[in-house]
Design a protein around this motif. Structure first.
Motif, PDB file in Angstrom:
ATOM      1  N   GLY A 192      -9.666 -10.132   4.617  1.00  0.00           N
ATOM      2  CA  GLY A 192      -9.500  -8.673   4.643  1.00  0.00           C
ATOM      3  C   GLY A 192      -9.561  -8.133   6.058  1.00  0.00           C
ATOM      4  O   GLY A 192      -8.774  -7.251   6.441  1.00  0.00           O
TER       5      GLY A 192
ATOM      6  N   ARG B 211      -6.686  -6.138   8.310  1.00  0.00           N
ATOM      7  CA  ARG B 211      -6.911  -4.869   9.031  1.00  0.00           C
ATOM      8  C   ARG B 211      -6.461  -4.993  10.485  1.00  0.00           C
ATOM      9  O   ARG B 211      -5.852  -4.078  11.039  1.00  0.00           O
ATOM     10  CB  ARG B 211      -8.403  -4.493   9.004  1.00  0.00           C
ATOM     11  CG  ARG B 211      -8.855  -3.895   7.703  1.00  0.00           C
ATOM     12  CD  ARG B 211     -10.362  -3.660   7.726  1.00  0.00           C
ATOM     13  NE  ARG B 211     -10.846  -3.386   6.386  1.00  0.00           N
ATOM     14  CZ  ARG B 211     -10.998  -2.145   5.896  1.00  0.00           C
ATOM     15  NH1 ARG B 211     -10.754  -1.103   6.644  1.00  0.00           N
ATOM     16  NH2 ARG B 211     -11.416  -1.976   4.661  1.00  0.00           N
TER      17      ARG B 211
ATOM     18  N   ILE C 241     -11.083  -7.035  -4.985  1.00  0.00           N
ATOM     19  CA  ILE C 241     -11.945  -5.939  -4.515  1.00  0.00           C
ATOM     20  C   ILE C 241     -11.531  -5.511  -3.114  1.00  0.00           C
ATOM     21  O   ILE C 241     -11.342  -4.323  -2.826  1.00  0.00           O
ATOM     22  CB  ILE C 241     -13.432  -6.361  -4.554  1.00  0.00           C
ATOM     23  CG1 ILE C 241     -13.835  -6.510  -6.023  1.00  0.00           C
ATOM     24  CG2 ILE C 241     -14.320  -5.362  -3.828  1.00  0.00           C
ATOM     25  CD1 ILE C 241     -15.210  -7.067  -6.239  1.00  0.00           C
ATOM     26  N   VAL C 242     -11.329  -6.512  -2.249  1.00  0.00           N
ATOM     27  CA  VAL C 242     -10.876  -6.198  -0.881  1.00  0.00           C
ATOM     28  C   VAL C 242      -9.490  -5.562  -0.936  1.00  0.00           C
ATOM     29  O   VAL C 242      -9.193  -4.620  -0.204  1.00  0.00           O
ATOM     30  CB  VAL C 242     -10.865  -7.478  -0.016  1.00  0.00           C
ATOM     31  CG1 VAL C 242     -10.274  -7.197   1.354  1.00  0.00           C
ATOM     32  CG2 VAL C 242     -12.275  -8.021   0.127  1.00  0.00           C
ATOM     33  N   ARG C 243      -8.697  -6.052  -1.845  1.00  0.00           N
ATOM     34  CA  ARG C 243      -7.345  -5.505  -1.978  1.00  0.00           C
ATOM     35  C   ARG C 243      -7.395  -4.005  -2.307  1.00  0.00           C
ATOM     36  O   ARG C 243      -6.664  -3.207  -1.730  1.00  0.00           O
ATOM     37  CB  ARG C 243      -6.636  -6.279  -3.088  1.00  0.00           C
ATOM     38  CG  ARG C 243      -5.199  -5.947  -3.227  1.00  0.00           C
ATOM     39  CD  ARG C 243      -4.531  -6.927  -4.162  1.00  0.00           C
ATOM     40  NE  ARG C 243      -3.135  -6.589  -4.266  1.00  0.00           N
ATOM     41  CZ  ARG C 243      -2.176  -7.468  -4.443  1.00  0.00           C
ATOM     42  NH1 ARG C 243      -2.438  -8.732  -4.550  1.00  0.00           N
ATOM     43  NH2 ARG C 243      -0.923  -7.080  -4.514  1.00  0.00           N
TER      44      ARG C 243
ATOM     45  N   GLU D 101      -9.784  -1.972  -1.605  1.00  0.00           N
ATOM     46  CA  GLU D 101     -10.250  -1.262  -0.397  1.00  0.00           C
ATOM     47  C   GLU D 101      -9.095  -1.052   0.580  1.00  0.00           C
ATOM     48  O   GLU D 101      -8.918   0.020   1.148  1.00  0.00           O
ATOM     49  CB  GLU D 101     -11.275  -2.119   0.347  1.00  0.00           C
ATOM     50  CG  GLU D 101     -12.692  -1.988  -0.148  1.00  0.00           C
ATOM     51  CD  GLU D 101     -13.582  -3.030   0.545  1.00  0.00           C
ATOM     52  OE1 GLU D 101     -14.533  -3.430  -0.093  1.00  0.00           O
ATOM     53  OE2 GLU D 101     -13.284  -3.450   1.694  1.00  0.00           O
ATOM     54  N   LEU D 102      -8.316  -2.128   0.771  1.00  0.00           N
ATOM     55  CA  LEU D 102      -7.214  -2.045   1.734  1.00  0.00           C
ATOM     56  C   LEU D 102      -6.128  -1.083   1.249  1.00  0.00           C
ATOM     57  O   LEU D 102      -5.498  -0.387   2.044  1.00  0.00           O
ATOM     58  CB  LEU D 102      -6.626  -3.436   1.995  1.00  0.00           C
ATOM     59  CG  LEU D 102      -7.556  -4.402   2.748  1.00  0.00           C
ATOM     60  CD1 LEU D 102      -6.971  -5.810   2.773  1.00  0.00           C
ATOM     61  CD2 LEU D 102      -7.803  -3.928   4.178  1.00  0.00           C
ATOM     62  N   GLN D 103      -5.950  -1.029  -0.066  1.00  0.00           N
ATOM     63  CA  GLN D 103      -4.977  -0.062  -0.602  1.00  0.00           C
ATOM     64  C   GLN D 103      -5.443   1.367  -0.318  1.00  0.00           C
ATOM     65  O   GLN D 103      -4.660   2.217   0.111  1.00  0.00           O
ATOM     66  CB  GLN D 103      -4.802  -0.265  -2.109  1.00  0.00           C
ATOM     67  CG  GLN D 103      -4.036  -1.523  -2.465  1.00  0.00           C
ATOM     68  CD  GLN D 103      -4.088  -1.832  -3.948  1.00  0.00           C
ATOM     69  OE1 GLN D 103      -4.765  -1.158  -4.728  1.00  0.00           O
ATOM     70  NE2 GLN D 103      -3.373  -2.859  -4.346  1.00  0.00           N
ATOM     71  N   ALA D 104      -6.738   1.608  -0.558  1.00  0.00           N
ATOM     72  CA  ALA D 104      -7.271   2.951  -0.310  1.00  0.00           C
ATOM     73  C   ALA D 104      -7.119   3.304   1.170  1.00  0.00           C
ATOM     74  O   ALA D 104      -6.758   4.433   1.538  1.00  0.00           O
ATOM     75  CB  ALA D 104      -8.738   3.014  -0.725  1.00  0.00           C
ATOM     76  N   GLU D 105      -7.371   2.296   2.009  1.00  0.00           N
ATOM     77  CA  GLU D 105      -7.247   2.491   3.455  1.00  0.00           C
ATOM     78  C   GLU D 105      -5.800   2.796   3.845  1.00  0.00           C
ATOM     79  O   GLU D 105      -5.533   3.631   4.702  1.00  0.00           O
ATOM     80  CB  GLU D 105      -7.706   1.183   4.112  1.00  0.00           C
ATOM     81  CG  GLU D 105      -8.070   1.274   5.528  1.00  0.00           C
ATOM     82  CD  GLU D 105      -9.401   1.972   5.747  1.00  0.00           C
ATOM     83  OE1 GLU D 105      -9.844   1.890   6.863  1.00  0.00           O
ATOM     84  OE2 GLU D 105      -9.977   2.620   4.836  1.00  0.00           O
TER      85      GLU D 105
ATOM     86  N   ARG E  37      -5.081   6.328   3.060  1.00  0.00           N
ATOM     87  CA  ARG E  37      -5.708   7.223   4.049  1.00  0.00           C
ATOM     88  C   ARG E  37      -4.898   7.234   5.352  1.00  0.00           C
ATOM     89  O   ARG E  37      -4.564   8.291   5.884  1.00  0.00           O
ATOM     90  CB  ARG E  37      -7.140   6.754   4.339  1.00  0.00           C
ATOM     91  CG  ARG E  37      -7.848   7.588   5.401  1.00  0.00           C
ATOM     92  CD  ARG E  37      -9.225   7.064   5.746  1.00  0.00           C
ATOM     93  NE  ARG E  37      -9.235   5.797   6.453  1.00  0.00           N
ATOM     94  CZ  ARG E  37      -9.034   5.653   7.768  1.00  0.00           C
ATOM     95  NH1 ARG E  37      -8.795   6.700   8.511  1.00  0.00           N
ATOM     96  NH2 ARG E  37      -9.061   4.456   8.329  1.00  0.00           N
TER      97      ARG E  37
END
Ligand SMILES: Nc1ncnc2c1ncn2[C@@H]1O[C@H](COP(=O)(O)OP(=O)(O)OP(=O)(O)O)[C@@H](O)[C@H]1O
Length: 270
Positions: free
Chosen positions: A139, A143, A169-171, A173-177, A180
């Motif tokens: 992850g 980034r 789970i990391v995926r 997070e990265l999607q949300a990021e 943003r």
């Protein structure tokens, strides 16, 4: 904005990866190309930065045919994030992110200052700047890959299955990021994925591809869910099996996403 005009790509061995593909991608949108393996998604993405040249048809960026731009210069002006981060293993995180800036002629000090800034934007801790890629989690490496793609502040960001190799789970997070970053940075993002849920979660425009680079449907997630073009799309988005227990309803002038048991799952942006 990016326009595909009747793009066909036939590889030298005769494989027709894409046939007569046309699409208008507005500036600032996030467009997902989604479809099964071999449907031509990566080929289309690479036509944008001339890693692949179409056999016929044209790709225009802000009205200018990419074929008229020197390929190397074009490529450096467009961010590109790939599945396995693509970081140079023998270079530290900070140097990886500064690479394009250095290639564009920026002095080391300035390139590193910008690299630090953009690593902050994607949430990489300062303690990692001097690490090598092998010392990062999957992850974190992704980034850093996103930071590297953003370093030269490109208007366009291409992302090819960027989160395909990280755990769910990391995926998420990265999607949300990504959502943003897209909101905050106002880039035109073209995102390739196998995963229709990822496409629906991220994109303003979803392009569902069939084999041979043919379009099954283009629309917003709401449009596709409400009016799947055919059986292929129904199957692809899981409407046929009721896997996706969602429907769109109009209430008080807003589009509401409702689950099969009648609960409101969310409101769609207009
Ligand atoms: N360099 C190449 N030479 C010959 N055929 C190719 C080449 N690159 C891709 N293809 C073929 O073109 C078709 C489309 O490939 P492409 O990688 O664009 O699809 P994709 O939808 O991105 O697939 P995946 O999801 O598996 O990455 C496939 O049949 C593939 O085998």
């Amino acid at each position: 904005m990016i326009d595909f005009e009747a793009v066909t790509k036939r590889y030298p061995d005769g494989t027709e990866a894409v046939r007569d593909f046309s699409l208008h991608i507005p500036s600032g949108s996030l467009t997902a190309l989604v479809g099964s393996s071999g449907s031509g998604k990566t080929t289309l993405l690479r036509c944008i930065n001339r890693m692949v040249d179409p056999t016929s048809g044209a790709i225009l960026i802000d009205g200018e045919n990419v074929a008229d731009r020197p390929a190397v210069q074009l490529r450096r002006s467009i961010g590109y994030v790939m599945q396995q981060s693509g970081l140079l293993p023998h270079r530290k995180v900070i140097d990886n992110v500064a690479t394009v800036l250095r290639l564009n002629g920026q002095p080391k000090k300035e390139a590193h200052a910008r690299a630090r800034e953009v690593l902050d934007v994607v949430g990489i801790a300062h303690s990692m700047f001097e690490r090598y890629p092998s010392q990062l989690s999957g992850g974190q490496a992704q980034r850093v890959g996103v930071a590297r793609a953003l370093a030269a502040d490109p208007n366009i960001l291409l992302m090819d299955e960027p989160f395909g190799a990280v755990d769910p789970i990391v995926r998420a997070e990265l999607q949300a990021e990504t959502r943003r970053l897209h909101r905050e940075l106002n880039k035109t993002v073209v995102f390739v994925t196998h995963d229709i849920d990822e496409a629906f979660a991220l994109a303003d425009i979803v392009v569902i591809m069939k084999s041979g680079g043919q379009v099954a449907q283009i629309g917003s997630p709401a449009e596709i869910l409400a009016n799947p073009a055919d059986n292929f799309v129904e199957q692809f988005v899981g409407l046929d099996t009721k896997r996706r227990h969602l429907r769109i309803e109009e209430r008080d002038g807003e589009q509401i996403v409702v689950t099969a048991d009648g609960r409101v799952a969310g409101v769609l942006d207009s």
